[in-house]
Design a protein around this motif. Structure first.
Motif, PDB file in Angstrom:
ATOM      1  N   ARG A   1      -9.039   8.831   5.302  1.00  0.00           N
ATOM      2  CA  ARG A   1      -9.625   9.357   4.069  1.00  0.00           C
ATOM      3  C   ARG A   1      -9.999  10.834   4.183  1.00  0.00           C
ATOM      4  O   ARG A   1     -10.094  11.526   3.185  1.00  0.00           O
ATOM      5  CB  ARG A   1     -10.876   8.536   3.717  1.00  0.00           C
ATOM      6  CG  ARG A   1     -10.585   7.061   3.432  1.00  0.00           C
ATOM      7  CD  ARG A   1      -9.843   6.893   2.121  1.00  0.00           C
ATOM      8  NE  ARG A   1     -10.629   7.428   1.028  1.00  0.00           N
ATOM      9  CZ  ARG A   1     -11.652   6.792   0.441  1.00  0.00           C
ATOM     10  NH1 ARG A   1     -11.986   5.577   0.843  1.00  0.00           N
ATOM     11  NH2 ARG A   1     -12.315   7.348  -0.553  1.00  0.00           N
TER      12      ARG A   1
ATOM     13  N   GLY B   1       2.085   2.247  -3.254  1.00  0.00           N
ATOM     14  CA  GLY B   1       1.141   2.841  -4.188  1.00  0.00           C
ATOM     15  C   GLY B   1       0.122   1.883  -4.789  1.00  0.00           C
ATOM     16  O   GLY B   1      -0.677   2.284  -5.640  1.00  0.00           O
ATOM     17  N   GLU B   2       0.129   0.617  -4.366  1.00  0.00           N
ATOM     18  CA  GLU B   2      -0.863  -0.317  -4.884  1.00  0.00           C
ATOM     19  C   GLU B   2      -2.243   0.010  -4.300  1.00  0.00           C
ATOM     20  O   GLU B   2      -2.359   0.554  -3.194  1.00  0.00           O
ATOM     21  CB  GLU B   2      -0.462  -1.762  -4.557  1.00  0.00           C
ATOM     22  CG  GLU B   2       0.827  -2.192  -5.251  1.00  0.00           C
ATOM     23  CD  GLU B   2       1.088  -3.684  -5.156  1.00  0.00           C
ATOM     24  OE1 GLU B   2       0.105  -4.457  -5.147  1.00  0.00           O
ATOM     25  OE2 GLU B   2       2.274  -4.069  -5.088  1.00  0.00           O
ATOM     26  N   LYS B   3      -3.286  -0.317  -5.056  1.00  0.00           N
ATOM     27  CA  LYS B   3      -4.657   0.048  -4.678  1.00  0.00           C
ATOM     28  C   LYS B   3      -5.139  -0.767  -3.470  1.00  0.00           C
ATOM     29  O   LYS B   3      -4.827  -1.942  -3.332  1.00  0.00           O
ATOM     30  CB  LYS B   3      -5.617  -0.176  -5.842  1.00  0.00           C
ATOM     31  CG  LYS B   3      -5.271   0.616  -7.098  1.00  0.00           C
ATOM     32  CD  LYS B   3      -5.417   2.108  -6.865  1.00  0.00           C
ATOM     33  CE  LYS B   3      -5.183   2.890  -8.154  1.00  0.00           C
ATOM     34  NZ  LYS B   3      -5.264   4.351  -7.950  1.00  0.00           N
ATOM     35  N   TRP B   4      -5.940  -0.093  -2.623  1.00  0.00           N
ATOM     36  CA  TRP B   4      -6.463  -0.697  -1.395  1.00  0.00           C
ATOM     37  C   TRP B   4      -7.190  -2.007  -1.682  1.00  0.00           C
ATOM     38  O   TRP B   4      -6.867  -3.059  -1.104  1.00  0.00           O
ATOM     39  CB  TRP B   4      -7.393   0.298  -0.705  1.00  0.00           C
ATOM     40  CG  TRP B   4      -8.082  -0.185   0.544  1.00  0.00           C
ATOM     41  CD1 TRP B   4      -9.306  -0.777   0.616  1.00  0.00           C
ATOM     42  CD2 TRP B   4      -7.584  -0.124   1.886  1.00  0.00           C
ATOM     43  NE1 TRP B   4      -9.616  -1.080   1.923  1.00  0.00           N
ATOM     44  CE2 TRP B   4      -8.573  -0.681   2.726  1.00  0.00           C
ATOM     45  CE3 TRP B   4      -6.412   0.367   2.468  1.00  0.00           C
ATOM     46  CZ2 TRP B   4      -8.428  -0.775   4.110  1.00  0.00           C
ATOM     47  CZ3 TRP B   4      -6.267   0.279   3.849  1.00  0.00           C
ATOM     48  CH2 TRP B   4      -7.268  -0.290   4.647  1.00  0.00           C
ATOM     49  N   ASP B   5      -8.182  -1.980  -2.567  1.00  0.00           N
ATOM     50  CA  ASP B   5      -8.984  -3.179  -2.831  1.00  0.00           C
ATOM     51  C   ASP B   5      -8.156  -4.297  -3.449  1.00  0.00           C
ATOM     52  O   ASP B   5      -8.383  -5.482  -3.150  1.00  0.00           O
ATOM     53  CB  ASP B   5     -10.163  -2.841  -3.748  1.00  0.00           C
ATOM     54  CG  ASP B   5     -11.214  -1.970  -3.059  1.00  0.00           C
ATOM     55  OD1 ASP B   5     -11.243  -1.948  -1.816  1.00  0.00           O
ATOM     56  OD2 ASP B   5     -11.991  -1.289  -3.769  1.00  0.00           O
ATOM     57  N   GLN B   6      -7.197  -3.948  -4.279  1.00  0.00           N
ATOM     58  CA  GLN B   6      -6.353  -4.974  -4.907  1.00  0.00           C
ATOM     59  C   GLN B   6      -5.481  -5.681  -3.872  1.00  0.00           C
ATOM     60  O   GLN B   6      -5.345  -6.905  -3.890  1.00  0.00           O
ATOM     61  CB  GLN B   6      -5.470  -4.334  -5.982  1.00  0.00           C
ATOM     62  CG  GLN B   6      -6.240  -3.857  -7.205  1.00  0.00           C
ATOM     63  CD  GLN B   6      -5.360  -3.144  -8.209  1.00  0.00           C
ATOM     64  OE1 GLN B   6      -4.192  -2.854  -7.927  1.00  0.00           O
ATOM     65  NE2 GLN B   6      -5.907  -2.853  -9.390  1.00  0.00           N
TER      66      GLN B   6
ATOM     67  N   LEU C   1       0.824  -1.205   0.000  1.00  0.00           N
ATOM     68  CA  LEU C   1       0.000   0.000   0.000  1.00  0.00           C
ATOM     69  C   LEU C   1       0.863   1.262   0.000  1.00  0.00           C
ATOM     70  O   LEU C   1       0.576   2.237  -0.702  1.00  0.00           O
ATOM     71  CB  LEU C   1      -0.943   0.001   1.216  1.00  0.00           C
ATOM     72  CG  LEU C   1      -2.072  -1.039   1.170  1.00  0.00           C
ATOM     73  CD1 LEU C   1      -2.736  -1.173   2.540  1.00  0.00           C
ATOM     74  CD2 LEU C   1      -3.112  -0.652   0.114  1.00  0.00           C
TER      75      LEU C   1
ATOM     76  N   TYR D   1     -12.696   0.191  -0.335  1.00  0.00           N
ATOM     77  CA  TYR D   1     -12.212   1.564  -0.440  1.00  0.00           C
ATOM     78  C   TYR D   1     -13.369   2.552  -0.616  1.00  0.00           C
ATOM     79  O   TYR D   1     -13.347   3.651  -0.058  1.00  0.00           O
ATOM     80  CB  TYR D   1     -11.251   1.688  -1.622  1.00  0.00           C
ATOM     81  CG  TYR D   1     -10.613   3.052  -1.737  1.00  0.00           C
ATOM     82  CD1 TYR D   1      -9.517   3.395  -0.940  1.00  0.00           C
ATOM     83  CD2 TYR D   1     -11.113   4.003  -2.632  1.00  0.00           C
ATOM     84  CE1 TYR D   1      -8.941   4.662  -1.028  1.00  0.00           C
ATOM     85  CE2 TYR D   1     -10.538   5.263  -2.735  1.00  0.00           C
ATOM     86  CZ  TYR D   1      -9.457   5.583  -1.926  1.00  0.00           C
ATOM     87  OH  TYR D   1      -8.888   6.832  -2.006  1.00  0.00           O
TER      88      TYR D   1
END
Length: 309
Positions: free
Chosen positions: A243, A180-185, A177, A200
């Motif tokens: 957020r 920079g990888e996406k939260w849901d992924q 994370l 997310y």
């Protein structure tokens, strides 16, 4: 007339639906109710009202069973198996489940019979309350009259949260994370090791005053940044993504209308159910045979409280 438990003389204290209700049955119900209440602050003066509550429950339970039979409400084997499985799943092992049955003095067939009865009565009550509806005007009226009291949200933060079952997995997920990888992924990659999580697109609100000590870092975190890993139990590690921050405000009607509808619908259903229970008691034509058991002691308006109370 026989002897009940503890040598008490057993006799009929009431009749309902053509059946006698015995003193021993009433007193057993009273003991069960006292146990549910934790035996706290039950005075002798409370006993008549508690006995009346137990009697009402006995009458309604009997009449419910008759109503289920008269309306031919059936419970399918698949429904019964699903309900039984929900109970079994509450226990860590099959052995723990069997020990529970043994402690309860039941065999599995006894539990199945009880579940079948409960499910049938639940179906009956769903039929009784099926006509409950909510008038949109009532929802709006409730919101307008209670918004400052019920729907005022304090200052707090919108966050995404996830708990991991293994510290090593939590550390690896956090690195991805941060990179920079996406939260849901990332959550999808480690789904087998995740306890609870929020997508997310659906962050949760945490009031500032309810931030646990290990999460107070959220106050100073920039938006879009991750908290350090937080050990919440020996097996679970929590990670949160800030957020945004939200000021104290009154939630709009659109934001809470669904909750208001559910609250009013639940109230309507309780009213219909309560009326149905009253109708069942009338149908049972209850006759009290020992009124003294249910007589509430009258207190004179001039009576003075006992010293020390």
């Amino acid at each position: 007339q026989g002897q009940g438990q503890n040598g008490m003389r057993d006799y009929a204290v009431a009749e309902a639906g053509g059946q006698k209700i015995m003193r021993s049955t009433l007193e057993q119900g009273l003991r069960d109710l006292a146990e549910q209440l934790g035996n706290q602050q039950i005075r002798s003066a409370d006993l008549p009202l508690l006995r009346k509550a137990v009697l009402d429950n006995l009458v309604v339970t009997t009449q419910l069973a008759r109503e289920v039979e008269s309306q031919k409400i059936a419970v399918g084997d698949d429904e019964l198996k699903a309900s039984l499985k929900r109970i079994q799943d509450q226990f860590p092992t099959k052995e723990a489940y069997m020990q529970y049955l043994e402690r309860s003095g039941m065999k599995e067939k006894d539990l199945e019979a009880r579940l079948r009865e409960q499910l049938a009565q639940q179906k009956l009550l769903e039929k009784v309350t099926a006509s409950a509806t909510v008038d949109p005007k009532d929802a709006r009226k409730l919101y307008d009259s209670m918004k400052d009291m019920m729907f005022r949200r304090p200052m707090g933060y919108m966050v995404n949260v996830v708990t991991f079952r293994k510290l090593g997995v939590a550390e690896e997920a956090r690195k991805k994370l941060v990179a920079g990888e996406k939260w849901d992924q990332v959550l999808g990659l480690f789904s087998g090791d995740i306890g609870n999580s929020t997508p997310y697109a659906k962050p949760v609100f945490i009031p500032d005053r309810e931030l646990a000590s290990d999460l107070q870092v959220i106050r100073t975190l920039p938006e879009g940044k991750l908290t350090p890993l937080v050990k919440i139990t020996s097996d679970d590690t929590l990670l949160a993504l800030k957020r945004g921050k939200e000021a104290e405000r009154v939630l709009s009607f659109d934001e809470v209308s669904g909750d208001i509808d559910q609250m009013l619908l639940s109230q309507k259903k309780k009213e219909l159910q309560g009326q149905f229970f009253e109708d069942l008691k009338k149908k049972a034509a209850v006759t009290i045979l020992d009124p003294k058991l249910f007589e509430v002691e009258k207190v004179s308006p001039d009576a003075k409280p006992v010293s020390g109370e």
